[in-house]
Design a protein around this motif. Structure first.
Motif, PDB file in Angstrom:
ATOM      1  N   ILE A  37      -6.174  24.491  48.360  1.00 33.85           N
ATOM      2  CA  ILE A  37      -6.098  23.574  47.851  1.00 33.85           C
ATOM      3  C   ILE A  37      -6.484  23.764  46.506  1.00 33.85           C
ATOM      4  CG2 ILE A  37      -5.372  21.588  46.763  1.00 33.85           C
ATOM      5  CD1 ILE A  37      -3.552  21.725  49.759  1.00 33.85           C
ATOM      6  N   THR A  38      -7.291  24.054  46.441  1.00 37.71           N
ATOM      7  CA  THR A  38      -8.000  24.038  44.989  1.00 37.71           C
ATOM      8  C   THR A  38      -8.072  25.501  44.607  1.00 37.71           C
ATOM      9  OG1 THR A  38     -10.230  22.341  45.569  1.00 37.71           O
ATOM     10  CG2 THR A  38     -10.851  23.841  43.447  1.00 37.71           C
ATOM     11  N   MET A  39      -8.042  26.473  45.106  1.00 39.88           N
ATOM     12  CA  MET A  39      -7.787  27.841  44.757  1.00 39.88           C
ATOM     13  C   MET A  39      -6.355  27.518  44.451  1.00 39.88           C
ATOM     14  SD  MET A  39      -8.955  30.021  47.298  1.00 39.88           S
ATOM     15  CE  MET A  39      -8.621  31.613  47.101  1.00 39.88           C
ATOM     16  N   PHE A  40      -5.137  26.414  44.703  1.00 42.00           N
ATOM     17  CA  PHE A  40      -4.273  26.335  44.521  1.00 42.00           C
ATOM     18  C   PHE A  40      -3.887  26.007  42.976  1.00 42.00           C
ATOM     19  CE2 PHE A  40      -0.469  24.183  43.448  1.00 42.00           C
ATOM     20  CZ  PHE A  40       0.618  25.406  43.268  1.00 42.00           C
ATOM     21  N   PHE A  44      -3.033  27.846  39.329  1.00 44.50           N
ATOM     22  CA  PHE A  44      -1.654  27.352  38.787  1.00 44.50           C
ATOM     23  C   PHE A  44      -2.161  26.994  36.990  1.00 44.50           C
ATOM     24  CE2 PHE A  44       1.077  24.877  37.195  1.00 44.50           C
ATOM     25  CZ  PHE A  44       2.542  25.239  37.830  1.00 44.50           C
ATOM     26  N   LEU A  45      -3.362  26.120  36.619  1.00 45.00           N
ATOM     27  CA  LEU A  45      -3.771  25.776  35.439  1.00 45.00           C
ATOM     28  C   LEU A  45      -4.288  26.876  34.904  1.00 45.00           C
ATOM     29  CD1 LEU A  45      -5.291  21.796  36.794  1.00 45.00           C
ATOM     30  CD2 LEU A  45      -3.034  23.090  35.572  1.00 45.00           C
ATOM     31  N   LYS A  46      -5.147  28.225  35.731  1.00 45.12           N
ATOM     32  CA  LYS A  46      -5.745  28.388  34.607  1.00 45.12           C
ATOM     33  C   LYS A  46      -6.971  28.238  33.248  1.00 45.12           C
ATOM     34  CE  LYS A  46      -2.561  31.052  33.995  1.00 45.12           C
ATOM     35  NZ  LYS A  46      -1.539  30.325  35.170  1.00 45.12           N
ATOM     36  N   ASN A  47      -7.149  26.987  34.152  1.00 44.27           N
ATOM     37  CA  ASN A  47      -8.864  26.341  33.514  1.00 44.27           C
ATOM     38  C   ASN A  47      -9.821  25.673  34.847  1.00 44.27           C
ATOM     39  OD1 ASN A  47     -10.432  24.183  32.291  1.00 44.27           O
ATOM     40  ND2 ASN A  47      -9.127  25.122  30.760  1.00 44.27           N
ATOM     41  N   SER A  48     -10.993  25.966  34.811  1.00 43.64           N
ATOM     42  CA  SER A  48     -11.589  24.988  35.870  1.00 43.64           C
ATOM     43  C   SER A  48     -11.869  24.047  35.130  1.00 43.64           C
ATOM     44  CB  SER A  48     -12.825  25.648  35.928  1.00 43.64           C
ATOM     45  OG  SER A  48     -13.917  25.375  34.619  1.00 43.64           O
ATOM     46  N   THR A  49     -12.363  23.165  34.199  1.00 44.77           N
ATOM     47  CA  THR A  49     -12.170  22.048  34.119  1.00 44.77           C
ATOM     48  C   THR A  49     -10.935  21.151  34.549  1.00 44.77           C
ATOM     49  OG1 THR A  49     -14.174  22.819  31.730  1.00 44.77           O
ATOM     50  CG2 THR A  49     -12.288  20.477  32.181  1.00 44.77           C
ATOM     51  N   ALA A 100      -7.196  32.896  33.431  1.00 44.31           N
ATOM     52  CA  ALA A 100      -6.690  32.371  34.242  1.00 44.31           C
ATOM     53  C   ALA A 100      -8.219  32.613  35.194  1.00 44.31           C
ATOM     54  CB  ALA A 100      -6.126  32.905  35.682  1.00 44.31           C
ATOM     55  N   GLU A 101      -8.738  31.525  36.188  1.00 48.44           N
ATOM     56  CA  GLU A 101      -9.990  31.178  36.679  1.00 48.44           C
ATOM     57  C   GLU A 101      -9.796  32.550  38.937  1.00 48.44           C
ATOM     58  OE1 GLU A 101     -13.087  30.229  35.968  1.00 48.44           O
ATOM     59  OE2 GLU A 101     -11.601  29.710  33.774  1.00 48.44           O
ATOM     60  N   TYR A 102      -8.839  33.061  38.550  1.00 47.30           N
ATOM     61  CA  TYR A 102      -9.033  33.180  40.070  1.00 47.30           C
ATOM     62  C   TYR A 102      -9.816  35.090  39.568  1.00 47.30           C
ATOM     63  CZ  TYR A 102      -4.423  34.466  38.251  1.00 47.30           C
ATOM     64  OH  TYR A 102      -3.444  34.995  37.520  1.00 47.30           O
ATOM     65  N   ASP A 103      -9.538  35.358  40.774  1.00 47.28           N
ATOM     66  CA  ASP A 103     -10.483  36.776  40.913  1.00 47.28           C
ATOM     67  C   ASP A 103      -9.211  37.689  40.863  1.00 47.28           C
ATOM     68  OD1 ASP A 103     -12.423  39.122  40.495  1.00 47.28           O
ATOM     69  OD2 ASP A 103     -13.577  39.062  42.964  1.00 47.28           O
ATOM     70  N   SER A 104      -8.828  37.944  40.024  1.00 48.46           N
ATOM     71  CA  SER A 104      -7.542  39.712  39.465  1.00 48.46           C
ATOM     72  C   SER A 104      -7.826  40.378  40.067  1.00 48.46           C
ATOM     73  CB  SER A 104      -6.825  39.053  38.720  1.00 48.46           C
ATOM     74  OG  SER A 104      -7.843  39.020  37.305  1.00 48.46           O
TER      75      SER A 104
END
Length: 188
Positions: A37-40, A44-49, A100-104
């Motif tokens: 859920i956190t990864m999604f 989606f939000l592109k910001n960890s805060t 985005a924060e994910y590892d693209s």
């Protein structure tokens, strides 16, 4: 533990109306689903805060409404819908566009031959391409591409018909691909 056994255990823990059993159910649910859920939400939000703030809201809603869960869908789908709605609400309330924060980088390595592309640039390009998608397309893209959710599950989460989801995902893929091809051609 199988998915069915997991759900039976959760049902049992919630049916006892014991505070300790409720806490154990919450702990099991959190351990089972928090990462996905956190990864999604982060994607989606592109910001960890922002994602942390939204995740707090998600868990408050999940645990606050857990005893009301009727089982019309899987627990994960119900939680994913809460997360999706919280992201949409957050997006509506904030005007932000960040990377985005994910590892693209890992995703790009599976999509291209390593010798064809500079992955540090490609990672940025991929993030930029996803960021250009409208919110609904971005959500569908993230759920389908990254989380590999089936269309029927995404439909349950979003309330959007499967046909519309397929079209939305297709258009998102075309936009991302075109963006990346354009960037590759610019930098050759």
């Amino acid at each position: 533990m199988s998915e069915k056994d997991f759900h039976l255990k959760i049902e049992y823990l919630l049916s006892t109306h014991s505070r300790k059993d409720f806490e154990n159910a919450c702990k099991l649910i959190y351990e089972a689903y928090a990462t996905r859920i956190t990864m999604f939400v982060r994607s989606f939000l592109k910001n960890s805060t922002d994602a942390q703030d939204v995740m707090q809201n998600v868990w408050i809603k999940v645990f606050g409404n857990l005893r009301k869960f009727k089982g019309n869908s899987t627990l994960y789908t119900w939680m994913y819908r809460i997360a999706y709605n919280e992201c949409i609400n957050w997006k509506k309330s904030k005007d932000f566009e960040k990377f985005a924060e994910y590892d693209s980088l890992e995703i790009l390595k599976t999509s291209y031959h390593e010798e064809e592309i500079d992955f540090s640039k490609a990672s940025e390009w991929f993030d930029d391409a996803v960021a250009t998608l409208p919110p609904r397309q971005r959500a569908v893209f993230l759920m389908r591409y990254f989380d590999e959710l089936p269309y029927d599950t995404i439909s349950e989460i979003t309330g959007i018909s499967e046909g519309s989801l397929k079209a939305s995902f297709y258009h998102a893929m075309v936009k991302v691909e075109k963006y990346l091809i354009d960037k590759l051609n610019e930098n050759r």
